[in-house]
Motif scaffolding. Structure first.
Motif, mmCIF file in Angstrom:
data_model
loop_
_atom_site.group_PDB
_atom_site.id
_atom_site.type_symbol
_atom_site.label_atom_id
_atom_site.label_comp_id
_atom_site.label_asym_id
_atom_site.label_seq_id
_atom_site.Cartn_x
_atom_site.Cartn_y
_atom_site.Cartn_z
ATOM 1 N N GLU A 1 6.506 4.506 20.135
ATOM 2 C CA GLU A 1 5.324 4.365 19.094
ATOM 3 C C GLU A 1 5.704 4.643 17.681
ATOM 4 N N PHE A 2 6.405 5.683 17.464
ATOM 5 C CA PHE A 2 6.707 6.318 16.345
ATOM 6 C C PHE A 2 7.940 5.347 15.537
ATOM 7 N N PHE A 3 8.911 4.926 16.397
ATOM 8 C CA PHE A 3 10.094 4.131 15.874
ATOM 9 C C PHE A 3 9.370 2.333 15.838
ATOM 10 N N ASN A 4 8.467 2.132 16.478
ATOM 11 C CA ASN A 4 7.751 0.756 16.369
ATOM 12 C C ASN A 4 7.451 0.688 14.728
ATOM 13 N N VAL A 5 6.799 1.597 14.201
ATOM 14 C CA VAL A 5 6.307 1.507 12.964
ATOM 15 C C VAL A 5 7.026 2.284 11.853
ATOM 16 N N ARG A 6 8.360 2.375 12.313
ATOM 17 C CA ARG A 6 9.469 3.095 11.361
ATOM 18 C C ARG A 6 8.983 4.349 10.773
ATOM 19 N N GLY A 7 8.377 5.242 11.667
ATOM 20 C CA GLY A 7 7.992 6.421 11.692
ATOM 21 C C GLY A 7 7.104 6.724 10.556
ATOM 22 N N PHE A 8 7.336 7.312 9.616
ATOM 23 C CA PHE A 8 6.540 7.711 8.426
ATOM 24 C C PHE A 8 6.856 7.066 7.114
ATOM 25 N N MET A 9 7.978 6.145 7.283
ATOM 26 C CA MET A 9 8.432 5.620 6.103
ATOM 27 C C MET A 9 7.385 4.716 5.085
ATOM 28 N N ASP A 10 6.332 3.996 5.546
ATOM 29 C CA ASP A 10 5.756 3.166 4.970
ATOM 30 C C ASP A 10 4.683 4.122 4.127
ATOM 31 N N HIS A 11 4.624 5.419 4.523
ATOM 32 C CA HIS A 11 3.782 6.286 3.541
ATOM 33 C C HIS A 11 4.455 7.794 3.547
ATOM 34 N N MET A 12 5.735 7.695 3.454
ATOM 35 C CA MET A 12 6.669 8.857 3.241
ATOM 36 C C MET A 12 6.220 9.903 1.762
ATOM 37 N N LYS A 13 5.866 8.852 0.939
ATOM 38 C CA LYS A 13 5.796 9.405 -0.629
ATOM 39 C C LYS A 13 4.364 10.157 -0.778
ATOM 40 N N ILE A 14 3.560 9.811 0.396
ATOM 41 C CA ILE A 14 2.050 10.472 0.471
ATOM 42 C C ILE A 14 2.345 11.935 1.133
ATOM 43 N N ARG A 15 2.047 12.796 0.617
ATOM 44 C CA ARG A 15 2.315 14.208 1.186
ATOM 45 C C ARG A 15 1.694 14.486 2.373
ATOM 46 N N SER A 16 0.383 14.097 2.521
ATOM 47 C CA SER A 16 -0.424 14.158 3.610
ATOM 48 C C SER A 16 -0.468 13.010 4.702
ATOM 49 N N GLY A 17 -1.073 12.766 5.732
ATOM 50 C CA GLY A 17 -1.163 12.082 6.684
ATOM 51 C C GLY A 17 -0.205 11.669 7.782
ATOM 52 N N ASP A 18 0.767 12.739 7.970
ATOM 53 C CA ASP A 18 1.455 12.801 9.055
ATOM 54 C C ASP A 18 0.796 12.714 10.473
ATOM 55 N N ASP A 19 -0.560 12.714 10.593
ATOM 56 C CA ASP A 19 -1.421 12.401 11.722
ATOM 57 C C ASP A 19 -2.230 11.204 11.312
ATOM 58 N N ASP A 20 -2.996 11.296 10.660
ATOM 59 C CA ASP A 20 -4.305 10.083 10.372
ATOM 60 C C ASP A 20 -3.566 9.165 9.825
ATOM 61 N N LEU A 21 -2.581 8.898 8.897
ATOM 62 C CA LEU A 21 -2.160 7.756 8.515
ATOM 63 C C LEU A 21 -1.110 6.969 9.463
ATOM 64 N N PHE A 22 -0.519 7.983 10.283
ATOM 65 C CA PHE A 22 0.172 7.477 11.243
ATOM 66 C C PHE A 22 -0.557 6.554 12.500
ATOM 67 N N ILE A 23 -1.760 7.235 12.702
ATOM 68 C CA ILE A 23 -2.512 6.792 13.825
ATOM 69 C C ILE A 23 -3.169 5.605 13.120
ATOM 70 N N ASN A 24 -3.622 5.340 11.814
ATOM 71 C CA ASN A 24 -3.925 4.252 11.269
ATOM 72 C C ASN A 24 -3.266 3.211 11.379
ATOM 73 N N GLN A 25 -1.810 3.305 11.191
ATOM 74 C CA GLN A 25 -1.006 2.409 11.219
ATOM 75 C C GLN A 25 -0.592 2.005 12.667
ATOM 76 N N ALA A 26 -0.330 2.813 13.549
ATOM 77 C CA ALA A 26 0.234 2.781 14.903
ATOM 78 C C ALA A 26 -0.832 2.509 16.076
ATOM 79 N N ALA A 27 -1.772 2.986 15.939
ATOM 80 C CA ALA A 27 -2.745 2.871 17.178
ATOM 81 C C ALA A 27 -3.418 1.644 17.152
ATOM 82 N N THR A 28 -3.945 1.029 18.322
ATOM 83 C CA THR A 28 -4.742 -0.184 18.575
ATOM 84 C C THR A 28 -5.353 -0.197 19.599
ATOM 85 N N ASN A 29 -6.372 -0.948 19.762
ATOM 86 C CA ASN A 29 -7.151 -0.986 21.046
ATOM 87 C C ASN A 29 -6.605 -0.971 22.458
ATOM 88 N N LYS A 30 -5.355 -1.314 22.406
ATOM 89 C CA LYS A 30 -4.642 -1.321 23.821
ATOM 90 C C LYS A 30 -3.778 -0.123 23.947
#
Length: 368
Positions: free
Chosen positions: A209-238
């Motif tokens: 799941e980490f590599f499917n969304v290129r890890g934190f690359m899309d929000h690497m410049k945002i210091r916070s969000g290693d948890d919630d921004l990742f989930i906001n991007q990677a998590a789905t209803n399935k």
């Protein structure tokens, strides 16, 4: 004008009813969770920066998990205290401990996401469990419960990160109530099929799941969000499941001064503006309804306009919110905060408003 305000008050109460009963109720009134341990190979990821004292206290609880197959990946993010020396000692002492040393990198200076990325890549197992250096598992069966929720479809697990109870501390009750409310929100939306956040104190996902969304690359410049921004991007209803058994909780030491807690809230608040559009909307609407519920009720009661109707609506609102959050509090072992619910909610609502305006003026500092 007062008649219009009364109708606004009624409309806002209906919005609150939808949130607390029909949305939050998905978690609050859910059945007790059962587990079937799978004992999958797991890697615990712990990133630390100058956490020497916390590591001494909490590492023994990580290394003594009642679980047959797991490693602990300890990431030292260029600490200036004795954290690295402790990690090196643990790596020599335990065969299932792996140390990742992070050197200062000019491109990613002080960025926790860069350190976590190195740790994730170093992990030998596909199933990753995250916690913070200042947290510890509530039981020795923590990993057993987390592994039970993984399946072929469910590859992201959202857990509950509680705070320790401090006797005779009203601030502690405020902190734990906010944590309860936040968890009720993200657990409920996940059950509805719209997972939007998780907490790094207690989070698990499959490495793919980490590599499917290129890890934190899309929000690497945002210091916070290693948890919630990742989930906001990677998590789905399935692919997402929640976990709320008491044995699966983690615990953290809470702030003990209003100033330090307020600053922590300011840091957390900077992340939400980067959520998906709908998630920002539903969070904003919830806060809007809370704030204007208090304002309209105070004005109407101050002018004694249809005060019996207003008072009846007020009592009805507190009845359904108290019931909904009460059931959630029972699940998350936070029932004692509900005795102070009306006062805490009022304080928290206006504190959040203060956080919003303070963050417009200046930005808080994140991971150093």
């Amino acid at each position: 004008m007062l008649l219009i305000l009364l109708f606004v008050f009624i409309g806002i109460t209906l919005i609150q009813l939808v949130y607390y009963v029909f949305i939050f109720g998905r978690f609050s009134f859910a059945k007790k969770q059962t587990i079937q341990p799978k004992k999958l190979p797991i890697s615990i990821i712990v990133c630390a920066k100058n956490e020497e004292e916390n590591i001494k206290k909490h590492f023994p609880l990580l290394v003594s998990q009642n679980y047959p197959d797991y490693e602990i990946v300890l990431i030292d993010d260029a600490s200036s205290d004795e954290t690295l020396e402790l990690f090196e000692m643990y790596e020599k002492q335990y065969t299932n401990v792996k140390l990742v040393k992070v050197q200062n990198n000019e491109a990613f200076w002080g960025n926790k996401k860069f350190a976590l990325t190195l740790g994730i890549k170093a992990a030998k197992n596909e199933y990753l469990v995250f916690t913070d250096a200042d947290c510890y598992p509530a039981s020795n069966d923590w990993l057993l419960h987390i592994s039970s929720q993984f399946s072929k479809e469910k590859t992201i697990i959202l857990g509950y990160g509680a705070y320790e109870k401090i006797k005779n501390s009203f601030l502690n009750k405020i902190i734990r109530f906010e944590t309860l409310l936040t968890a009720t929100q993200y657990f409920s939306w996940a059950k509805i099929g719209n997972p939007y956040m998780g907490v790094g104190r207690n989070l698990a996902y499959k490495k793919e799941e980490f590599f499917n969304v290129r890890g934190f690359m899309d929000h690497m410049k945002i210091r916070s969000g290693d948890d919630d921004l990742f989930i906001n991007q990677a998590a789905t209803n399935k692919n997402t499941e929640i976990l709320f058994t008491p044995e699966s909780f983690t615990l953290s030491e809470p702030k003990t001064t209003f100033k330090s807690w307020f600053y922590q809230k300011r840091r957390h608040a900077t992340t939400a503006k980067h959520y998906k559009g709908f998630d920002k909307f539903q969070l904003g609407l919830f806060f809007f309804s809370q704030f204007w519920f208090f304002i309209t009720a105070i004005v109407l009661l101050a002018f004694q306009f249809q005060w019996m109707i207003v008072l009846g609506i007020l009592l009805f609102r507190y009845l359904f919110t108290w019931i909904s959050l009460g059931y959630a509090a029972a699940k998350l072992k936070e029932k004692d905060v509900m005795y102070w619910y009306p006062i805490i909610e009022l304080i928290l609502t206006f504190t959040q408003l203060n956080v919003f305006f303070r963050n417009l003026i200046s930005k808080p500092v994140h991971w150093k």
